[in-house]
Design a protein around this motif. Sequence first.
Motif, short mmCIF file in Angstrom:
data_model
loop_
_atom_site.label_atom_id
_atom_site.label_comp_id
_atom_site.label_asym_id
_atom_site.label_seq_id
_atom_site.Cartn_x
_atom_site.Cartn_y
_atom_site.Cartn_z
N ARG A 1 16.94 1.98 2.10
CA ARG A 1 15.73 2.31 1.97
C ARG A 1 15.04 2.85 1.61
N ALA A 2 15.22 4.31 2.31
CA ALA A 2 15.03 5.51 1.33
C ALA A 2 15.50 5.33 0.32
N LEU A 3 16.64 5.21 -0.14
CA LEU A 3 17.25 5.83 -1.58
C LEU A 3 16.46 4.67 -2.67
N LEU A 4 16.32 3.76 -2.04
CA LEU A 4 15.44 2.25 -2.71
C LEU A 4 14.08 2.88 -3.56
N GLU A 5 13.69 3.50 -1.89
CA GLU A 5 11.85 3.75 -2.16
C GLU A 5 12.03 4.56 -3.59
N ARG A 6 13.03 6.14 -3.46
CA ARG A 6 12.67 6.78 -4.29
C ARG A 6 13.49 6.48 -5.69
N THR A 7 13.83 5.21 -5.93
CA THR A 7 14.50 4.74 -6.85
C THR A 7 12.97 4.29 -7.68
N LEU A 8 12.79 3.25 -6.75
CA LEU A 8 11.24 2.57 -7.46
C LEU A 8 10.39 3.76 -7.46
N ALA A 9 10.05 4.72 -6.91
CA ALA A 9 8.95 5.95 -7.34
C ALA A 9 9.12 6.06 -8.68
N LYS A 10 10.11 6.65 -9.50
CA LYS A 10 10.66 6.85 -10.80
C LYS A 10 9.90 5.66 -11.68
N LEU A 11 10.04 4.68 -10.93
CA LEU A 11 9.77 3.39 -11.88
C LEU A 11 8.52 3.55 -13.10
N ALA B 1 0.77 -0.92 0.33
CA ALA B 1 0.06 0.16 -0.15
C ALA B 1 0.80 1.18 0.13
N TRP B 2 2.03 1.29 0.70
CA TRP B 2 3.02 1.98 1.21
C TRP B 2 3.31 2.98 -0.62
N HIS B 3 3.74 1.24 -1.56
CA HIS B 3 4.71 1.42 -2.45
C HIS B 3 3.76 2.11 -3.26
N LEU B 4 1.86 1.98 -3.09
CA LEU B 4 1.55 2.53 -4.25
C LEU B 4 1.00 3.72 -3.98
N LEU B 5 0.74 4.23 -3.31
CA LEU B 5 0.32 5.28 -1.85
C LEU B 5 0.65 6.30 -2.27
N HIS B 6 2.14 5.84 -1.63
CA HIS B 6 3.52 6.66 -1.30
C HIS B 6 2.82 7.99 0.38
N ASP B 7 2.17 7.23 0.97
CA ASP B 7 1.30 8.63 2.26
C ASP B 7 1.45 7.63 3.09
N ALA B 8 1.71 6.98 4.22
CA ALA B 8 2.25 6.70 5.51
C ALA B 8 0.81 6.61 5.68
N ALA B 9 -0.47 7.41 6.15
CA ALA B 9 -1.36 7.69 6.68
C ALA B 9 -2.33 6.83 5.65
N ALA B 10 -1.93 7.23 4.56
CA ALA B 10 -3.31 6.65 3.14
C ALA B 10 -3.11 5.13 4.20
N ALA B 11 -1.96 4.35 3.94
CA ALA B 11 -0.92 2.95 3.35
C ALA B 11 -1.62 2.73 4.92
N ASP B 12 -1.70 3.26 6.24
CA ASP B 12 -2.24 2.70 7.05
C ASP B 12 -3.87 2.42 7.20
N ASP B 13 -4.53 3.82 6.61
CA ASP B 13 -6.07 3.29 5.84
C ASP B 13 -6.27 2.21 5.53
N ALA B 14 -5.87 2.47 4.69
CA ALA B 14 -5.58 1.29 3.27
C ALA B 14 -6.17 -0.26 3.82
N THR B 15 -4.46 -0.72 4.55
CA THR B 15 -4.49 -2.28 5.27
C THR B 15 -5.81 -2.06 6.31
N GLN B 16 -6.38 -1.32 7.22
CA GLN B 16 -6.84 -1.74 7.94
C GLN B 16 -8.84 -1.44 7.54
N GLU B 17 -8.95 -1.19 5.96
CA GLU B 17 -9.46 -1.53 5.16
C GLU B 17 -9.29 -2.77 4.48
#
Lengths: 207, 318
Positions: free
Chosen positions: A131-141, A40-56
């Motif tokens: 991890r921060a570097l990877l997440e930034r790089t993955l976000a460019k794909l 969820a985080w990799h798709l939304l890039h938002d911790a709060a939204a990923a948190d909500d999405a996970t619960q739902e």
Amino acid sequence: MNTTTETWDETALVQHAQKGSLDAFNALILHYQTQVYNLAWHLLHDAAAADDATQEVFISAYKGLPKFRGGSFRSWLLRIVANACYDELRRRKRRPTVSWEDFGDMDEEANPHLTNGGALPEQTIQQQELRALLERTLAKLPEEQRMAIVLVDRMGLAYQEVADTLDIPLGTVKSRLARARVQMQQLLQEERELLPRRYRLNSEDED
Amino acid sequence: MTQMQTMWRDVDISAYVDGELDQAQQAAFEIALARDHALQQKVEELREVVALVRAAPLREPPRNYLLTPAMVTEKSVTEKSVTEKPPQRAKRWPASLLFMRLATSLAAIAFVVTAGLTFVQRSITPTMMTEAPKAAEEMPVLEAPRAVVATVEVSEEAEVMLASESVEMPEEPVADEEVVQAEKAVESEEGVKALAPAPPAATPQPDAGGVDETAAINAQEREEAAPQVEVLALEPAPAAEAQVADEVERTAEDSAGTLSASGEGEWMAYDTAESGVEVSHEPGTVRQLQRPSWWLPTILGMVTLLLAGITYWVSRRR
């Protein structure tokens, strides 16, 4: 977490959960919540939204258990995650919002003192930088490639599981993954100076 | 070796790294890998990338997501938002919102223009008579005799018609006498006063009576000769007389009222449809009656406010 899911009796837990056992389903939640949250985080890039999405997602999965016809429970669960996140992304497109994370890394893991772990502080910091570097790089794909590489290399899914999760042919999974890896290789070489020394690519050291 | 290099694509190398090639492909790839140094390097680089991507730990979820019975029995808000489909409303609103905005703008423009015109017209309406009590006094005085003359002329025509039909009477002396009497009334205020209190007396009764008597005699003579002519001759006479009497009475009353008001020093406003003139309550000020009123700008303003409110409500709902 990766390929050892068969070592524990997942099938039995799923069957109990289908019969209404909330405890059995909570055991499945504890096992998969990290993967669900990360996807969820990799798709939304938002911790709060990923948190909500996970619960739902877990609530929806519990209610949708009668529809589960067997196969990989993880694929079925991650498919629910992907669909929920895509719905959220479509909703955001209609009504754009600004996340707090756009102002900086504000989740609790930005402060290493808040994280729990037996690792040395230096290792922890290195891993967080990586991890921060990877997440930034993955976000460019592109999104399709990112999904493929995250599911295979970050979540440890087999190709067939990815095909089931994304509902695409196996050959498509292979091609998307191969393109994603080639792109990642190029992007990581561009970010070489930012990588911790032990993680730098050997091909770059030779240059 | 070159053929082998071109044979293996990135997809195959990636699948080989993951062990996803089938047995035949795996064996062929390993044979090529043993011979091809470039392929070995490619595989090595890809393995490093995969290892790097897998090396970073996953994010720790901020909490546990364990479910409780209450959570699975109630429908959550987010689930509602996912299952419900608001796009239909989102599609429907823009057109109506656009229409409402347009209507509000038009109403606002109409309000501003109307209010501005009304204000300007009211502010620059010319004063017909300002601070001229004498002129204001003259005006009703002048108006009344004209009405009298007009009515007298009407009665004269009626009488002349009767006279011409019945007897060949000298018309000019009668008309001259009436006109002279009216002119006298115009010239002297006393004459007007004489007309004012007693409207029937203001009409030239003696002369009219003389004419009537002559007409009656002639009619009587004609009755004997031709009874059917009497109807034609006598029918208009009472109607014309009654009309003349009414008009003269009204005119005399108006004149008397105006004169009495002016005599008391108070100005009474009265409407005259023909002249469109009003006498203001302020002494010595006479203004036009048809000054623009505020009712149209007021209505437009209310409509604008209503439309603006609806537009705001629609935009909020959207």
